[in-house]
Structure formats: C-alpha cells, structure tokens
Scaffold this motif. Structure first.
Motif, mmCIF file in Angstrom:
data_model
loop_
_atom_site.group_PDB
_atom_site.id
_atom_site.type_symbol
_atom_site.label_atom_id
_atom_site.label_comp_id
_atom_site.label_asym_id
_atom_site.label_seq_id
_atom_site.Cartn_x
_atom_site.Cartn_y
_atom_site.Cartn_z
ATOM 1 N N LEU A 21 16.167 -26.664 -25.551
ATOM 2 C CA LEU A 21 16.304 -26.278 -24.151
ATOM 3 C C LEU A 21 14.937 -26.319 -23.471
ATOM 4 O O LEU A 21 14.792 -26.817 -22.349
ATOM 5 C CB LEU A 21 16.898 -24.865 -24.080
ATOM 6 N N MET A 22 13.932 -25.822 -24.215
ATOM 7 C CA MET A 22 12.584 -25.821 -23.650
ATOM 8 C C MET A 22 12.110 -27.254 -23.438
ATOM 9 O O MET A 22 11.519 -27.571 -22.399
ATOM 10 C CB MET A 22 11.654 -25.084 -24.604
ATOM 11 N N ALA A 23 12.389 -28.126 -24.429
ATOM 12 C CA ALA A 23 11.973 -29.521 -24.306
ATOM 13 C C ALA A 23 12.660 -30.169 -23.104
ATOM 14 O O ALA A 23 12.037 -30.917 -22.341
ATOM 15 C CB ALA A 23 12.319 -30.281 -25.585
ATOM 16 N N LEU A 24 13.947 -29.854 -22.919
ATOM 17 C CA LEU A 24 14.684 -30.423 -21.782
ATOM 18 C C LEU A 24 14.019 -30.025 -20.475
ATOM 19 O O LEU A 24 13.807 -30.855 -19.580
ATOM 20 C CB LEU A 24 16.130 -29.921 -21.816
ATOM 21 N N LYS A 25 13.680 -28.730 -20.350
ATOM 22 C CA LYS A 25 13.085 -28.265 -19.100
ATOM 23 C C LYS A 25 11.675 -28.809 -18.915
ATOM 24 O O LYS A 25 11.262 -29.126 -17.808
ATOM 25 C CB LYS A 25 13.037 -26.721 -19.068
ATOM 26 N N LEU A 26 10.918 -28.910 -20.025
ATOM 27 C CA LEU A 26 9.521 -29.334 -19.891
ATOM 28 C C LEU A 26 9.392 -30.837 -19.654
ATOM 29 O O LEU A 26 8.586 -31.279 -18.837
ATOM 30 C CB LEU A 26 8.722 -28.960 -21.149
ATOM 31 N N PHE A 27 10.191 -31.646 -20.394
ATOM 32 C CA PHE A 27 9.953 -33.089 -20.362
ATOM 33 C C PHE A 27 11.013 -33.868 -19.590
ATOM 34 O O PHE A 27 10.775 -35.004 -19.212
ATOM 35 C CB PHE A 27 9.886 -33.645 -21.795
ATOM 36 N N GLY A 28 12.176 -33.260 -19.377
ATOM 37 C CA GLY A 28 13.317 -34.001 -18.835
ATOM 38 C C GLY A 28 13.050 -34.619 -17.476
ATOM 39 O O GLY A 28 13.484 -35.741 -17.190
ATOM 40 N N LYS A 29 12.329 -33.906 -16.619
ATOM 41 C CA LYS A 29 12.155 -34.365 -15.240
ATOM 42 C C LYS A 29 10.859 -35.129 -15.024
ATOM 43 O O LYS A 29 10.467 -35.380 -13.896
ATOM 44 C CB LYS A 29 12.175 -33.142 -14.305
ATOM 45 N N ARG A 30 10.144 -35.424 -16.110
ATOM 46 C CA ARG A 30 8.833 -36.044 -15.932
ATOM 47 C C ARG A 30 8.900 -37.554 -15.861
ATOM 48 O O ARG A 30 7.908 -38.211 -15.615
ATOM 49 C CB ARG A 30 7.931 -35.646 -17.110
#
Lengths: 635, 635
Positions: B161-170
């Motif tokens: 979940l953290m990876a999704l929030k941190l990297f998903g929109k980059r």
C-alpha cells in the motif's frame, strides 16, 4: 580492575558521565561521516576542512584514551589489546593524513588508506562492549568455519573440473552466444555464483537443452553445495555463537559475584552474637541510593524486604550478593493516581455518564469498532487520491483517530497511558499527531501556492499507511510475535553496528578501487546506455540499468553493498566492475560474499533463532519468583 | 498392539518378511513411475497397459492391507487413521480409473485426478514410519507457522500500500517500459518475489534512479521481511521440530520399556531366596538368539556379562529392560584373522621383505605419496584430452591406483579391508574398477570403430574426477565433517521421500494445468523463440531460453520444480505459465514456494543443524560406557 582512591573514583565517574559518553559517540559518528565530504564526495568540501574536522576527532579520541589510562592501573592499560589497537589506529591515521597532505600539496594522486580503520574505533572504545563480543565470537568460530570452507571450495573445484570435462568440448553456447564452460577459472566462478543461486537456472539451461541428463549434475551440485554446505555453515556459526555466549555469560556472572563479594568486604560489620559479618540496613540503603539514585523509596524498601527475609535489620553475604540481580528486575510501579480531571472537578468526572464513558472506552467493542475503522481507512487509502471525496475523507479519519486518543486519555490517567512500557500508545500518538501536522501543512501549501510538495505528500502517505499497523496490536497471536521482535530490537542494534563496520571498510576499499568508473546519467546523455564507460557497451550491467549501483560516493556504495548482501544478481553487479577494471576485481565481491553473507548473516540468523528459543522456553528465574511472592505477601 | 496367538505371530513374521516388504516397495515405486507412461507421457504406451499395471499395484496394496488387518486386532485396525487413509485412496483411485476409462472410451477429455494421492501411499504404509513422523511434525508446526505467516502477509500488504502511494503517481517506468508500481495486486506479487530476493535489485532500480531516498523503503522492506521474518519462520519450524522430536523419542522409550516389562513378565521365574522374580541365563539366551539370529556367541556372552554384573546366572527386571538398548550398540568385532596369503604360504608372507612391504603400505608416507599422485592427476585431467601424451597418461594413473588397492589388499586382511565401516575402501575400489572397465571399453570402441561414444566418455570423465575426492579422507579436519555428513545420510533419505511426495503432487497438478502449452524445439523451427506459443513472443521467459522448463512430462516437471525450489528466477518461470494461461496461475507457484521453501527446506535446515549440534556435543551414554568398561575388564 579499577583504582579505588577517591580521586580515581571521581575520575572514573566523570569518565562514565553521560555527557562525555554522548560526546564520544558524537565524534565517532562525525569521524565516520567524514566519508560523505571526502573525495569521492557526496558533498565536496575543501580538503583542509575535512582534515581539520578529522584532527578534532583524533584529539577527542586521544583525550578519551588518556582519561581511561588515568582511571585504570598502568599495567592493566597496556595489557588490554583494545587500548593498543586504538593507539595504533590514531598513530596510523596521523601518519596517513601527513602523507596525504604532502602528496596532495605536490599534486600527486594518493589514497587515504587509513579510513579503513575508522570503524574499528567504534569497536574498540569501551562502550562497544556488545560489538566486541560479536567480533570475538566470529574470531573464535573462524577455525571451524575455515575447515568447512576449505572442504566447500574443494567440492566446487571438483565439480568445476567435472563440468569442464563434461561440457567443455561439446561446443555449447550460452544464451548470449558465448562459449559455455570452456575456461576452468570461469567455471569455478560460475559455480560459486550458482551456490548463491544467483544465476540459477540460466547457467544450467545450455546443458539442459542439450540433454535432460545433465540436469542431474546441477541438481546434485545444488543439493551438496547450496543446501548441505550452507546449512553446515549456519550450524558451525550457530554452534560457536551459543558456546561462546554461554562462556561469556558464565564469566560475567563470575566477575559480578567476585565484585559483589569485594563490595561486601568493604561494607561489612560485625554484630554481637553473630559469627558471620553482615551489612546493616543503613549502609545497604546508602549503597543503593548511590548506585541507582532514581529508585523510589517504596521500591527500595521492597527490595530490602526481599533480601532480608526474616526482618532482622541486617543481611548476610549471600543475600547481599543478590543485590545486583535484584536491581535488574524491572518492577513496574503502578501508581493508582487519580485522573487530573477528577482532581479538578470530582463531581463531574465521577458522574454516571462520565463513568459510563470510561467503561465504554475500555470495552472490547470499542477496540473492535476502531479495528473496523482502520480497515475501512485502508480501503480509502488504496483508492485514488484525485477524487475530492476520498481526499476529504482523510480529515474524517484523522478526526476519528484523534477522538480515540482523547477518549483514551479521558478514561486513563495520562502518565500511566504514556508510561515507558506502552509502546503502542506512543506509536499511535506520534503517528497521528505527525499525520495531522503534515496534512495541515500540505493543505495550506496547496491552497496558498496551488501545488502540493511531493516530499510532504510522501510523508503524509507514509504516515497514513503506518497508522494501519495498529490493527496488529488487537490480535493476540500477533502480539506475542511482535513483542519478541521488539524485545530483540536493542540487541539487533549491535548487529547494525557490526554490519556498518564491515560495510564501511568495504565501501572505503571499493571507493578507492572503482570510483568514477561507472557513472549514472539522470537525463538523456550519449553515455547513458553504457554508464559513461565504453567497456560497458551492451553489457548486461548497462542493459539492466544498474548504472546507479556504483562506488562514486559513500551513500551509493552502501546501497550497492546492501544489494550485494541480498545476493541476487551479484554476479551481474560484479561483472560491471570487472569489465571496467580487471577480472581480478571479482575477488573483492567474492570476499564480500564470504564475510557478509556466509558469516555475518548467519550470525544474525543464529541470533534471531536463539532469541525465539529463549522466548519459547522462558521461565521466570528463582529471584523473580521470590520478589513476586514478597509483593503478594505485602499485598 | 498385536495378537499373540501362534498363528497371528506367524502371520506377523510373514508380514515383516523382507521379501514381502521389498515387493511392497517395488509396487509403490512402479505405481509412482506410472506417471512416466501416462498422458502427458515421456514414453507413451496405450492407456489399457498403464491401467492394467495400476490395477495390479492396487490389488497388491489391497492384499497388503488385508494381511495387516489379520495381524492386528480389528478395533485397533479401524482406529488407525493410516489404514483408513489407504482404504480411501484405493477406493478413490478405483473410482477415478472407472470414470476415466468410461470417458476415454467415449472420447471426452478427462483428468486422472487420483494420481495426486499416489505418493500418500508411500507415506501411509507402515514402512514409512520416519516419513509419517516428518509429516506429523509439519502438521503440529502449522498453527504457529500460520500466525507468523499471517503477520508476514500483513507486513507485505502494508508495504504494498505504501509503495502504491509513494510510487504509483510518479509516472516511473520499469526497464522494459511498463508502468511501475501502479496496480496493487501486481505490487503485492512483486514484493513477495522481493522477499525471496529473486527480483532484487531490478524491482528497486526505477525508484532508486528517481531518488536515492527511495532505497530506504526497499532496505527496510528486505530487512523486515527477508531477514527477520524468514529467520522467524526457521525458528518456528526448528522449535517445533525439536519439541516434537523430543516428545516422539520420549514416547518411543516409554513404549519400548512397557513392552520389555511385558516380555519380562512372560519369561520371569521365581528363585528361592529371592523376593523379586528373575530371568535365567538360559531363557535370556534363547530370546536373544530368536530376536537377533546373526549375533555371534562371543558377542552374546559379552552382552550377558554386562547385564549380569555380579555373575549370578540370572538378572532382575531392571537389567532385563536394558536388553533392547544393549542390542542397539554396535560392537565392531575385529577378528584378527590371518591373511589368506599367510595361510597359503606362511614363510613367504612372513619373510622380511614382505613384512617390510606391509609396514611401508601402512606408513604415513605412503598416504602422502598417493595424495601427491592424486594432485598431479588432477592437473592432467584438467589439461587437454586431445594431446596423446595426456590421453595415455590415464593408463599410467589407472595402473598406479590399481597398484595401491592391490598393495593395501596385500597388507590387510581382505575381509577387514572390505568391512561395512570402511566407506572409503569401497568407494575407491568401485570407482577405480569402473574407470578401468569404462576406459577399456572406450579404447576398444575407438580402435575398432574409429570414434568414441560421447556417453561412455562422459562416464569415464566423471569417474576420473570422482577419484580425486579420495584426497579428502587423508586430511583429518575434513574427515570429521565428512563422517557427520555420511552419518546423517540415512535420515536424509526421509527428506528425499518427503520432497518426492510433495514434488509428485505438484507435478501431477502442474501437468494437468500446463501440459503442452509451452514447448521446447531442439532444432531451428519457427516457434523456437516463442516456445511454440504466440503468447510468449518477446517475453523474458522465451528470451532467457527457458522453453524446456515446462510441465510436458514428469521428468521436466520435476526438474522445473527443483528450479523453483532453488527460488532464483521463479518469478520469470511463473510469468511464462501465467502468460500462456491466466494470471491466477501464479497461485500455484506461490503455494509451491510457501510449502517447499518456507516449510520443507526449513525443516531440512533444522535437521542438519540438529544433527551437527548432536555431533558436537555427543557424549557416550551410560550404557555405552558400561559396555566399554566390561570389554576392557575382559581384555
């Protein structure tokens, strides 16, 4: 061990003063961090500046050493290898700095070789006792590890020879078109990599495609070398670790007892009608107050009543010697202090609705409701942030979490709520207050500047997700595991230090060997696809986009060493560095693998295993029980 | 447990007759090997033929079961889950065969689902006691493993979940140009693979290239999940293994003692002047001769003299109960038989030159000379075979090795030389005689047909290299390790069975799911670069040349499962099978990883650890010592 004159004792107390200890650690860290600003630097500063800081560090260390020399007898000081080690390191560093400064002044390329010794200071100052123990444990395991290692290397050599004879003349090609298994040294390296499983199954495919029978060779190889030998390494390291730990603990207990007996000899007095000398309540009290000033009166009296079972007003040698152990037992003083609100307005706090609220907050259903809220929150976090509904729901959840903390603070006495043992309460409060602050800053920046900072958003997201961890605490079977993990936390710091020492040494050597040879280009530049080095054109290192894994500064070195510790693809990483230097550069990577993966990681595993076994078989000690009995008796 | 009428005992003896046991194992193996000829077959045979063989196997198993039912009391038979299990498997197999036959006759596609149960027969027949113990040990560890596993999964979900929030929109891209970390389920799978380290550091590179700070996320992830959780898994499995093993051993000892007491009750007789009943030498002798017929008279007398310490001619209950343990201690009867040559011609064999030769062969220098010869031989093997000098040197070395064996046979009594405990003598002789035979055949074929068979050459080379292993035996520090490994060999067979059971089940399921979807082409055919399936065009599975890793027959299935056990690249292997079927096929591979790598490999490691610890701390048991004392007393 130590001098016992009043002046020496005062010096000793000063030596152990927390301020001096913190200062020492500060300078050790500064000394280690110098690598950030030295060539090859992450933040370049002039050479004279870094050298000046290093000189300050060196003088602090020398001062510390001189201080220590005054505290203990001269012959003890010179007999202790760690003092000699510090002295030699300080001298070598000084010599290195002079040579480097002179060569630098005449523009000749030179190497700051003494940087390799820096982390050894961390090991050798008295405060690193745990760390030294870990190193001693490794040193003692070395002869046995060496036997197994030689046998393991012999096995790899035999298999390599067999591979050369079986596959060398078949004209097979690897996937990239190179000849397969034709050079003995290449085979040895490839099979060593196969032991680490990093090139499985690729290394097998050419032979397997030629004939299914050849798979047998690789299966037997992996069974013997990867499974059996690696387990034997773990067994040897673990066995030595256990043996050595037992020996150390036994010695510690013996030393402690010996010192307590000496203390007893000083404090003892003779009473009429008693054959044995005893220690009176008064002098015992004085001692305890001196040793542990923050102990409450009630706690001290409790300990005395345990030691003096028969209320005689004095204790014998046996009971006295137990004192150190008694002081080690943590007694959680539950002070049933009234709630501040109760003192402020008793009628309101003790009214029926208020009491009902307190009971509701401590009820099981309250916890369950919040578990559900956390799960719903998790779903909301997972959904798209762009949606305004989702974005605004964050305020709602934040309010709910704040409400929870406030309600709990209402129901429980704040000082009990934030006592040292309530890990999760601290965790909750810190995470939620930080999330609140970060969210407010983020919203403010968005509404003012119209854009949101990526860094602050990252923090907000991370905190939001971390909030979810709390759900673990309400499931009992998880709590046991988590508690064990939290308990072994402090000892894990020893391992962190151990690994930092080893990483630092390898990083220093690696930076001198490989700095600047592999470069990472952020933007599209002509050298991007060969990491700025023609030797890497079309290599798998460059194709896999590994250019940022280099030794160009201390941070990337450390990250690269972590990747090497994880083992996977280490042969590709090392192939990049051999391509830009010389095939013998492999030795650096093989040595790193042997030291870090085969020895240190195995010690780490042994340590976690032992911690869990102790946790599983833990039974309260005798002393513990007698203390508890006494507490029950006293009511 | 068993019936004690004479007829029942005779039936029981028949049940345990070695011929019947071997026959049972033979049919179990035949039953398992049926997978080679069944669809998808390595060697296709008509369906009726394989079904016929299977029917024969089933009837043998039923017969065995009926035989067992006659041996033990009826209620005991029905209470034992393993008998019920066998019965159910036999019935299910029969039902499956009928359905399959019927559907096959009407040309409808059908699945032989009962094949999954076949290896369970190996587990459930009485002879697989060790194996059942291993399975029970796993079953008992499951609840604790489950707790840790759930926490581990929770940790992966939180990090995902953290990876999704941190990297998903980059808007980051992986090396192959796909979007990076945008789909939650994909992230969960990728991070699970990262726990196994198989996609490290590739999975990290896009984020790391974007900012060095993101490396922190991956380092923490690996520390928690790969190092800590995986060690905790090992700790849980190991702890249960130890606990359960202790419990089993305790129960075994209790049962044995109980049975011995019952035997004593049958054999006991009353003597005048003695309160306690005793067993006379005569009946004891009769019993031992019945139980262990191959025991020599001297050995039996020795055991009696240990049991009857005071030479009274009878023993009490306590001494009698020890009998089973006494019989377990191996006494190597060193018969100082004269050498056959001595009997044939004493004057010649005992002459001075002959005696001198014998002493020379047993001298340390003799061993060293042969170690040097082996090393020189190793260099010669490594050199190019084409050179006639090198090729002919082989005869010289073979002659030297043969000479060594003959000299040793001259100096030592042949039967002592080839006794059961001289592992290395057997090893030497077999390797060198086979090498001689293979080399002669090879040379004969070369000189007759002018070409040498690749297969025979492979055997010759393998034997030649294996010869070099002998050098290990002459280095003492290696001998200890090797002996431990040889000692744990038999128990390792239990693990081999365990792993075969699990592999077989996964191979059967995998073959039904994935057969024929991925194909391997030996020659250059159009489908070669996509493994005969358009879905694999340009996939990394096909690019890495993994086409032969498929489930098209039982042999490639097993090799593929070995590769999955080794873990590296398992995500690429599984990606191939998901590409040709459905993304949910990943579950098959994840399940395999959990069962084999997390559970079974950890048990294997625990087992090797325990074996080495026992070896390190081994002290002779009391009984052992008393036997040795007796031997010394007797001289």
């Amino acid at each position: 061990f130590f001098e016992t004159q009043p002046q020496a004792v005062r010096l000793y107390l000063l030596y152990n003063h927390w301020l001096l200890v913190v200062l020492l650690y500060f300078f050790i860290i500064v000394n280690l961090l110098l690598a950030v600003v030295e060539q090859p630097a992450l933040l370049p500063v002039p050479t004279w500046a870094s050298m000046l800081v290093e000189l300050v560090c060196l003088s602090v260390f020398s001062g510390r050493l001189v201080h220590y020399a005054k505290v203990i007898p001269r012959d003890k000081f010179w007999k202790d290898p760690k003092n000699l080690c510090i002295l030699v390191i300080l001298l070598l560093t000084l010599v290195d700095m002079i040579i480097y400064g002179a060569l630098k002044a005449t523009d000749i390329y030179s190497v700051r070789w003494s940087r390799v010794f820096r982390p050894l200071l961390l090991v050798n100052f008295t405060e690193g006792r745990q760390l030294r123990r870990a190193f001693r444990s490794i040193r003692n395991a070395l002869p046995q590890i060496l036997s197994v290692f030689l046998l393991f290397i012999f096995s790899i050599l035999i298999f390599s020879l067999m591979a050369l004879k079986l596959f060398g003349k078949r004209g097979l090609k690897t996937n990239s078109g190179k000849p397969y298994f034709t050079n003995f040294l290449e085979i040895v390296f490839d099979l060593y990599v196969l032991v680490t499983t990093a090139n499985s199954p690729d290394i097998m495919m050419p032979a397997y495609n030629a004939s299914s029978f050849f798979a047998v060779f690789f299966v037997i190889f992996i069974l013997i070398n990867t499974y059996i030998f690696m387990s034997v390494f773990l067994a040897v390291v673990y066995n030595n670790y256990k043996k050595y730990l037992k020996e150390e603990v036994r010695q510690l207990v013996r030393t402690k007892r010996h010192k307590m007996v000496r203390a007893f000899a000083i404090l003892q007095e003779r009473r009429e009608g008693l054959e044995e000398p005893v220690v009176s309540h008064a002098s015992w009290n004085q001692l305890v107050r001196l040793v542990q000033a923050d102990l409450s009166h009630a706690h001290r009296e409790l300990l005395w009543s345990v030691a003096d079972q028969h209320n005689q007003g004095y204790i014998g040698k046996l009971a006295f010697v137990q004192l150190a152990d008694l002081l080690n037992i943590q007694v959680i003083a539950v002070k049933s202090r009234p709630h501040p609100l109760q003192r402020w307005s008793p009628s309101l706090y003790l009214s029926t609705p208020s009491r009902w609220l307190c009971r509701a907050v401590q009820h099981r259903v309250f916890v369950m409701v919040y578990d559900v809220i956390i799960l719903v929150n998790a779903v909301f976090i997972g959904l798209d942030e762009e949606d305004p509904l989702i974005r605004n729901s964050e305020w709602f959840f934040l309010a709910l979490y704040l409400l929870e903390i406030l309600l709990k603070l209402y129901a429980m006495e704040p000082r009990a709520f934030y006592s040292r043992h309530n890990f999760w309460n601290w965790f909750d409060t810190i995470i939620i207050v930080s999330a609140l602050v970060a969210t407010i800053i983020n919203t403010a920046m968005t509404s003012v500047g119209g854009y949101s900072s990526r860094q602050i958003l990252d923090i907000v997201f991370t905190l939001r997700v971390l909030r979810l961890i709390r759900v673990v605490d309400s499931i009992k079977r998880f709590r046991v595991i988590i508690n064990t993990l939290i308990k072994i936390g402090p000892t894990m710091l020893t391992f962190a230090q151990l690994i930092i020492v080893v990483y630092y040494i390898f990083a220093m050597v690696g930076m001198e060997l490989f700095q600047g040879r592999i470069q990472f280009f952020d933007s599209d530049s002509p050298g991007k696809h060969s990491c700025g080095n023609p030797a890497l054109q079309d290599s798998s290192f460059a194709q896999l986009n590994y250019c940022k894994n280099n030794f160009n500064n201390v941070v990337s070195s450390f990250i690269l060493l972590v990747e090497l510790t994880v083992v996977n693809q280490w042969h590709v990483l090392s192939s990049g560095f051999t391509a830009v230097t010389h095939p013998s550069a492999r030795l650096f990577f093989i040595l790193f693998h042997i030291i870090v993966v085969i020895i240190i990681i195995n010690i780490f595993v042994a340590f976690v295993l032992e911690a869990f076994f102790v946790e599983y078989t833990l039974e309260k000690s005798l002393l513990h029980t007698s203390l508890e009995k006494r507490i029950q008796e006293l009511g």
